[in-house]
Design a protein around this motif. Structure first.
Motif, short mmCIF file in Angstrom:
data_model
loop_
_atom_site.label_atom_id
_atom_site.label_comp_id
_atom_site.label_asym_id
_atom_site.label_seq_id
_atom_site.Cartn_x
_atom_site.Cartn_y
_atom_site.Cartn_z
N SER A 34 0.87 -1.20 -0.07
CA SER A 34 0.10 0.11 0.13
C SER A 34 0.79 1.37 0.05
O SER A 34 2.09 1.22 0.56
N GLN A 35 0.23 2.36 -0.62
CA GLN A 35 1.17 3.51 -0.72
C GLN A 35 -0.05 4.66 -0.32
O GLN A 35 -0.74 4.69 -0.68
N TYR A 36 0.77 5.74 0.20
CA TYR A 36 0.14 7.01 0.79
C TYR A 36 1.12 8.15 0.47
O TYR A 36 2.57 8.05 0.50
N ASN A 37 0.57 9.10 -0.13
CA ASN A 37 1.21 10.40 -0.32
C ASN A 37 1.99 11.10 0.72
O ASN A 37 1.86 10.34 2.03
N ASN A 38 2.56 12.13 0.84
CA ASN A 38 3.37 12.75 1.88
C ASN A 38 2.43 13.40 2.87
O ASN A 38 2.86 13.62 4.01
N GLN A 39 1.11 13.32 2.89
CA GLN A 39 0.08 13.66 3.78
C GLN A 39 -0.70 12.58 4.20
O GLN A 39 -1.32 12.72 5.03
N GLY A 40 -0.22 11.33 3.92
CA GLY A 40 -0.90 10.21 4.36
C GLY A 40 -2.08 9.74 3.54
O GLY A 40 -2.63 8.78 3.95
N LYS A 41 -2.53 10.21 2.53
CA LYS A 41 -3.71 10.07 1.76
C LYS A 41 -3.24 8.90 0.72
O LYS A 41 -2.30 8.68 0.25
N VAL A 42 -4.42 7.81 0.83
CA VAL A 42 -4.11 6.57 0.18
C VAL A 42 -4.06 6.90 -1.44
O VAL A 42 -4.83 7.59 -1.61
N VAL A 43 -2.96 6.34 -2.15
CA VAL A 43 -2.81 6.38 -3.28
C VAL A 43 -2.68 4.96 -4.18
O VAL A 43 -2.71 5.05 -5.40
#
Length: 221
Positions: free
Chosen positions: A173-182
Motif C-alpha cells: 500500500s502507498q500513501y502520499n506525503n500527507q498520508g492520503k492513500v494512493v
C-alpha cells in the motif's frame, strides 16, 4: 410391639412414632415371610421466636461481606486501569504530549534543530500509536500529525524520503506525503491528529473535523 417416641433433650422440633407390625407367614408357602411396611408418623414442632435470624442483622452482615470483597478488588483494578488507559497530559482537552523514541517530551524548538524540511519522524501519539511529526518545506512544524498504522492490516508504514511517500512493506500500500492513500490494498487514508503547541511542547489532539485531504468526515472518529 409398643410404639416408640424419639425426641431431643433441649428443644424438640420433631416428634416421630414408628409402628412396626410383626412378620407373618405367607399363605400357601412354607418358606419366607411377608414383609409389612413400617408406618412413620412425624409431627413438626414449633421453633421459638428467639431462634429465628434477625433480617436486619443478616442485611448488615451481607453489606459487610460485600464491602470486604469490593475494596481489595477495586484496589487491584486501579493499577491495571492506569496501565491500559494512557494518562493524558497537556492543557488541550483529550490531548497528550508527544514523546520521542526515548520517552521524552518533544519540544518544538529542540525538534526543529535536528529535523530539517520535509522530515517525517515517528513519535508516540494518542493511545500510544506511532505518529509522524511533519516538518514543512519552510522548516515549520505542521499543524497535523499522521498515524503510521496501515489501514489494510495494521502494519507500521515507514516514510520513504526518496519517493516522497509512505510505503507499506507488508502488502505494498502507498500513501502520499500527507498520508492520503494512493494505492491499495489499503482502503483508507492514514488517520490524522492535530499537532498543537502548548508551553513549547508538541501536543497531539484527536482530529474530529473534516479530513482536508479527502473532504470527507474522518473514518477514525
Amino acid at each position: 410391639m409398643a410404639s416408640t417416641a424419639l425426641s431431643t433433650a433441649s428443644n424438640p422440633t420433631q416428634l416421630c412414632r414408628s409402628r412396626a407390625s410383626p412378620c407373618k407367614p405367607v399363605k400357601g408357602l412354607g418358606i419366607g415371610r411377608e414383609r409389612v411396611p413400617r408406618n412413620i408418623t412425624c409431627m413438626a414442632g414449633s421453633i421459638s421466636a428467639d431462634r429465628v435470624p434477625d433480617m436486619s442483622k443478616r442485611e448488615t452482615m451481607n453489606l459487610l461481606l460485600l464491602g470486604a470483597i469490593s475494596l481489595p478488588t477495586f484496589g487491584m483494578l486501579v493499577p491495571y486501569g492506569s496501565f491500559l488507559v494512557p494518562a493524558g497530559s497537556g492543557s488541550n482537552a483529550g490531548g497528550v504530549v508527544a514523546k520521542d523514541k526515548l520517552g521524552n517530551d518533544i519540544r518544538v524548538e529542540d525538534w526543529l534543530k535536528t529535523h530539517g524540511p520535509n522530515d517525517r519522524t515517528l513519535a508516540q501519539g494518542l493511545k500510544g500509536d506511532p505518529t509522524y511529526l511533519v516538518v514543512e518545506s519552510d522548516k515549520t512544524l505542521a499543524t497535523y500529525g499522521v498515524n503510521a498504522v496501515c489501514t489494510h492490516l495494521g502494519c507500521v508504514v515507514p516514510w520513504n524520503a526518496a519517493e516522497n511517500k509512505f510505503l507499506c512493506p507488508c502488502h505494498g500500500s502507498q500513501y502520499n506525503n500527507q498520508g492520503k492513500v494512493v494505492r491499495g490494498p489499503a482502503p483508507l487514508s492514514l488517520a490524522l491528529v492535530h499537532a498543537d503547541v502548548d508551553d513549547g511542547k508538541v501536543v497531539f489532539v484527536p482530529w474530529v473535523e473534516t479530513d482536508f485531504r479527502t473532504g470527507e468526515n474522518p473514518w477514525w472518529k
